[in-house]
Design a protein around this motif. Structure first.
Motif: not given
Length: 264
Positions: A203-229
């Protein structure tokens, strides 16, 4: 209405594995904390934290997903310690079904509030194994995310029909993961965003999960990014609480005694 935090323990992960730009030297304590929402029409827990058999639950995970734990008291123990009247508890509303959000269901014989998409994920995905174990025999209260878009999120469910507790579809992390918005009578507003980000850095600096963790933890990283925004935009209006950031719960009191009847 009142809110209380019920911390059940932590596990440790290096910041480099949690947020882009994090340091390997920075070891973060990840919260496993439930939130009690006291409401005149029935109390709800948001997530369930660690349970009495959390050790067994961790052994159900892939080795790469295991981390050192520091255990506290379960939600059930904390409710009993405080003299809480469990007949007031309408159930546990899970932000999603990953193990560290549902382990505590093993000690709470109350309904589980969950939407259809998340229930489907829970019944079929390997990451739903702990949920399947701890929810066996519990009432599943399936709610419908058929309400309108809410604060930028595409669909919603108004729990009490008064706007005080609104569940909004986030998806992305799991198929039916949600954000729980709570508005208190004094005007304070909270967004419990589950795992859209693991730490407040998201939230404070818009930092996503690192790329390998996005692949492992999320079913749709693009949707997570939108929710984070969306959550970042809302941070000017309300307190944003990522599930695993210990400090994000700082404004919530702990449950130390009986809860007085909630006023609307």
């Amino acid at each position: 209405m009142r809110l209380y935090q019920l911390p059940t323990g932590t596990y440790r992960t290096r910041a480099a594995l949690a947020v882009t730009g994090g340091s390997f030297r920075d070891v973060r304590a990840f919260a496993a904390t439930a939130v009690l929402v006291s409401h005149p029409h029935g109390d709800l827990l948001i997530d369930a934290g660690f349970g009495a058999h959390v050790g067994e639950h961790v052994r159900m995970l892939a080795r790469v997903e295991r981390a050192p734990l520091e255990l506290g008291r379960t939600v059930a123990q904390q409710l009993d310690d405080a003299g809480y009247d469990r007949s007031r508890l309408a159930g546990v509303l899970v932000t999603h079904v990953h193990w560290d959000h549902v382990s505590g269901l093993d000690s709470l014989r109350v309904p589980v509030w969950i939407n259809r998409e998340e229930l489907r994920y829970a019944r079929s995905d390997p990451h739903g194994a702990v949920f399947r174990a701890v929810s066996a025999g519990l009432e599943i209260r399936e709610y419908d995310l058929g309400g309108p878009a809410h604060l930028g999120f595409p669909a919603s469910f108004d729990v009490h029909g008064d706007g005080s507790v609104v569940v909004a579809l986030a998806a992305g992390h799991t198929h039916g993961s949600v954000v729980v918005f709570v508005t208190l009578p004094d005007g304070d507003r909270y967004a419990f965003i589950g795992d859209l980000t693991w730490q407040i850095d998201g939230i404070t600096r818009g930092a996503e999960r690192p790329w390998p963790l996005r692949r492992m933890a999320d079913v749709d990283a693009d949707t997570v990014r939108l929710g984070l925004q969306r959550s970042i935009a809302l941070s000017r209006l309300m307190r944003i609480v990522p599930s695993h950031d210990v400090g994000a719960y700082g404004s919530l009191p702990r449950l130390t005694g009986p809860v007085a009847p909630a006023d609307a």
